[in-house]
Design a protein around this motif. Structure first.
Motif, PDB file in Angstrom:
ATOM      1  N   TRP A 213       0.818  -1.208   0.000  1.00 53.77           N
ATOM      2  CA  TRP A 213       0.000   0.000   0.000  1.00 53.77           C
ATOM      3  C   TRP A 213       0.853   1.260   0.000  1.00 53.77           C
ATOM      4  O   TRP A 213       1.893   1.317   0.662  1.00 53.77           O
ATOM      5  CB  TRP A 213      -0.871   0.041   1.250  1.00 53.77           C
ATOM      6  N   SER A 214       0.367   2.292  -0.670  1.00 58.89           N
ATOM      7  CA  SER A 214       0.934   3.633  -0.504  1.00 58.89           C
ATOM      8  C   SER A 214       0.482   4.189   0.839  1.00 58.89           C
ATOM      9  O   SER A 214      -0.498   3.728   1.432  1.00 58.89           O
ATOM     10  CB  SER A 214       0.484   4.555  -1.640  1.00 58.89           C
ATOM     11  N   SER A 215       1.169   5.196   1.314  1.00 55.61           N
ATOM     12  CA  SER A 215       0.888   5.720   2.660  1.00 55.61           C
ATOM     13  C   SER A 215      -0.463   6.413   2.753  1.00 55.61           C
ATOM     14  O   SER A 215      -1.002   6.559   3.848  1.00 55.61           O
ATOM     15  CB  SER A 215       1.995   6.690   3.087  1.00 55.61           C
ATOM     16  N   ASN A 216      -1.043   6.834   1.614  1.00 55.35           N
ATOM     17  CA  ASN A 216      -2.369   7.458   1.660  1.00 55.35           C
ATOM     18  C   ASN A 216      -3.494   6.458   1.417  1.00 55.35           C
ATOM     19  O   ASN A 216      -4.674   6.828   1.399  1.00 55.35           O
ATOM     20  CB  ASN A 216      -2.464   8.615   0.658  1.00 55.35           C
ATOM     21  N   GLY A 217      -3.149   5.198   1.197  1.00 59.37           N
ATOM     22  CA  GLY A 217      -4.155   4.161   1.015  1.00 59.37           C
ATOM     23  C   GLY A 217      -4.891   4.208  -0.305  1.00 59.37           C
ATOM     24  O   GLY A 217      -5.875   3.491  -0.482  1.00 59.37           O
ATOM     25  N   GLN A 218      -4.411   5.006  -1.240  1.00 63.75           N
ATOM     26  CA  GLN A 218      -5.105   5.140  -2.515  1.00 63.75           C
ATOM     27  C   GLN A 218      -4.510   4.279  -3.620  1.00 63.75           C
ATOM     28  O   GLN A 218      -5.158   4.055  -4.644  1.00 63.75           O
ATOM     29  CB  GLN A 218      -5.084   6.611  -2.943  1.00 63.75           C
ATOM     30  N   GLN A 219      -3.290   3.792  -3.421  1.00 59.29           N
ATOM     31  CA  GLN A 219      -2.612   3.047  -4.475  1.00 59.29           C
ATOM     32  C   GLN A 219      -1.959   1.782  -3.913  1.00 59.29           C
ATOM     33  O   GLN A 219      -1.584   1.727  -2.744  1.00 59.29           O
ATOM     34  CB  GLN A 219      -1.537   3.914  -5.137  1.00 59.29           C
ATOM     35  N   LEU A 220      -1.834   0.795  -4.778  1.00 57.40           N
ATOM     36  CA  LEU A 220      -1.083  -0.418  -4.482  1.00 57.40           C
ATOM     37  C   LEU A 220      -0.003  -0.589  -5.543  1.00 57.40           C
ATOM     38  O   LEU A 220      -0.272  -0.442  -6.738  1.00 57.40           O
ATOM     39  CB  LEU A 220      -1.994  -1.643  -4.521  1.00 57.40           C
ATOM     40  N   ALA A 221       1.191  -0.866  -5.104  1.00 56.92           N
ATOM     41  CA  ALA A 221       2.230  -1.308  -6.029  1.00 56.92           C
ATOM     42  C   ALA A 221       2.335  -2.824  -5.911  1.00 56.92           C
ATOM     43  O   ALA A 221       2.120  -3.385  -4.838  1.00 56.92           O
ATOM     44  CB  ALA A 221       3.564  -0.648  -5.701  1.00 56.92           C
ATOM     45  N   TYR A 222       2.651  -3.479  -7.014  1.00 54.64           N
ATOM     46  CA  TYR A 222       2.785  -4.936  -6.982  1.00 54.64           C
ATOM     47  C   TYR A 222       3.651  -5.381  -8.149  1.00 54.64           C
ATOM     48  O   TYR A 222       3.968  -4.597  -9.061  1.00 54.64           O
ATOM     49  CB  TYR A 222       1.411  -5.630  -7.041  1.00 54.64           C
ATOM     50  N   VAL A 223       4.024  -6.649  -8.116  1.00 51.74           N
ATOM     51  CA  VAL A 223       4.820  -7.242  -9.182  1.00 51.74           C
ATOM     52  C   VAL A 223       3.943  -8.209  -9.959  1.00 51.74           C
ATOM     53  O   VAL A 223       3.254  -9.052  -9.377  1.00 51.74           O
ATOM     54  CB  VAL A 223       6.045  -7.981  -8.612  1.00 51.74           C
ATOM     55  N   SER A 224       3.957  -8.082 -11.281  1.00 52.08           N
ATOM     56  CA  SER A 224       3.200  -8.971 -12.153  1.00 52.08           C
ATOM     57  C   SER A 224       4.150  -9.674 -13.108  1.00 52.08           C
ATOM     58  O   SER A 224       5.158  -9.098 -13.545  1.00 52.08           O
ATOM     59  CB  SER A 224       2.161  -8.177 -12.957  1.00 52.08           C
ATOM     60  N   PHE A 225       3.817 -10.928 -13.432  1.00 53.10           N
ATOM     61  CA  PHE A 225       4.594 -11.713 -14.386  1.00 53.10           C
ATOM     62  C   PHE A 225       3.910 -11.779 -15.750  1.00 53.10           C
ATOM     63  O   PHE A 225       4.176 -12.675 -16.535  1.00 53.10           O
ATOM     64  CB  PHE A 225       4.817 -13.126 -13.841  1.00 53.10           C
TER      65      PHE A 225
END
Length: 438
Positions: A213-225
């Motif tokens: 999660w980002s610190s503002n709860g608006q975004q997610l970063a993730y890894v995709s294959f």
């Protein structure tokens, strides 16, 4: 769980430390149901649990959600409260309760309330909190919400009660993210902190790992294959839109948001071995942080943004190190055990959670950073991906329990655990989101 990756999926060395990347462990599982619903099972006894009575809310028998039951489950899962029998009583927020009766029932506090369906289909939810010992009215609130937000209203009631009675901010209206595999399909989910109300943010035939999660709860970063190699995306939770953040030569993995949201730390092998870099949240050219012949991966920021903790084998085996957020000479943090991975730092800066391999078992450990004292807080053997609640009082992690995949929460002393057990599919990679703005 400790298996090699399938041959068909790239195995960049930067991913090998993190058990979250052992995709082969997600293999033979039943098909995931349409919604990954959970049930909560609380186990253990704390030393100082506060006895609290929650009278069934007036009108909740006609409500789609049993408000008082959700609030009680939240409070018990925190490890700070134990429920007191409230049967046979009919009270609401306007009642003046007989506090002597509740003292006889050994309750220290009392929650009463009501839920009413309005003409427009919304629900009016009201509650009041009483200090039974002192005979004080501790206030209450009301919420007018659509049916879909009844659980959120319940969680906010639990937050109010928790903060009034403990002095710490409640985390029940926060969210968690996690990944499942059902059949050949991977899904990224966003759910309430109790695991309910899960909504699919992304589905893919290729693995999804390391959501954060980002610190503002608006975004997610993730890894995709999706590209048949690990690539980092940033996903807007509300809109569902996403953007490519890191797709450089080699592997792109292990994203971690800086607390200010302006950049992320990532692990890249673009220049050879797996090293740590920072990259602007809007994308752009990465800046290298580590310069070693070793594998450096799994970065996480301290809450103040001044320090990055990470995993490195520079000493011959995976251990956790720290360095300044702009780089510099690393300092080793973990010394107990020969294989320590997956660091998570509490928001108050006091604690480090991580996974340690002990005799072939992977167990959740917690270190008090000021003293270096370490405690093993689970009796399971396949723990992974610890993540602190934003108030630093609980940890969510994934494990195997009684032959099933499970998400668990635990108090930092390991005395109170709650199983958030899925009805099907393989549940992995939890990350606990930040406090929500109300």
């Amino acid at each position: 769980m400790n298996k090699p990756l399938p041959v068909s999926i790239p195995t960049p060395s930067s991913l090998l430390f993190a058990r979250r990347t052992l995709i082969a462990a997600l293999a033979a599982t039943p098909v995931l149901p349409a919604l990954a619903q959970f049930r909560v099972e609380v186990s253990g006894v704390g030393l100082t649990q506060l006895p609290i009575a929650l009278v069934p809310f007036k009108g909740q028998d006609a409500s789609p959600q049993k408000i008082s039951e959700i609030v009680q489950a939240d409070l018990e899962r925190s490890g700070q409260f134990r429920g007191v029998d409230a049967s046979g009583q009919a009270l609401d927020e306007a009642s003046r309760p007989d506090l002597a009766l509740w003292r006889q029932r050994t309750a220290d506090s009392l929650v009463v309330g009501s839920v009413t369906r309005l003409a427009d289909g919304r629900f009016d939810v009201r509650f009041r909190l009483w200090d039974v010992v002192r005979g004080q009215d501790l206030g209450g609130q009301s919420y007018t919400v659509p049916q879909g937000d009844l659980r959120l209203a319940s969680h906010r009631i639990a937050d109010y009660v928790y903060e009034k009675l403990t002095g710490d901010k409640g985390i029940f209206s926060t969210r968690i993210a996690y990944v499942t595999k059902g059949g050949s399909r991977y899904s990224l989910w966003v759910a309430d902190a109790d695991g309910e109300n899960a909504q699919a943010a992304l589905a893919s035939p290729e693995p999804i790992i390391s959501p954060v999660w980002s610190s503002n709860g608006q975004q997610l970063a993730y890894v995709s294959f999706e590209s048949r190699k690990p690539v980092v995306y940033v996903h807007n939770v509300a809109s569902g839109q996403r953007r490519l953040l890191a797709n450089f030569r080699g592997s792109n993995s292990a994203p971690a948001w800086a607390p200010d949201g302006g950049s992320l730390a990532v692990t890249l092998s673009r220049d050879g071995g797996s090293q740590l870099y920072t990259i602007p949240a809007s994308g752009g050219e990465p800046r290298r942080l580590t310069q070693s012949a070793s594998i450096d991966t799994e970065p996480v920021y301290s809450a103040d943004g001044s320090t990055i903790y990470f995993v490195s084998d520079r000493g011959g085996a995976p251990q956790i190190y720290k360095m300044g957020a702009s780089g510099g000479a690393p300092t080793r943090v973990t010394f107990s055990g020969t294989y320590n991975i997956s660091p998570s730092v509490s928001g108050d800066g006091r604690w480090l959670a991580y996974i340690s391999r002990v005799g072939g078992a992977f167990k959740l450990h917690v270190m008090e950073l000021a003293t270096g004292n370490v405690s093993a807080i689970t009796d399971t053997s396949a723990d992974e991906s610890p993540s602190f609640a934003p108030n630093s009082k609980l940890i969510v992690y994934a494990t195997h329990l009684q032959g099933r995949e499970a998400l668990m929460t635990t108090t930092l002393d390991g005395k109170i655990k709650a199983r958030l057990a899925g009805q099907g599919g393989d549940i992995r990679e939890p990350d606990w989101g930040p406090f929500q703005k109300q």
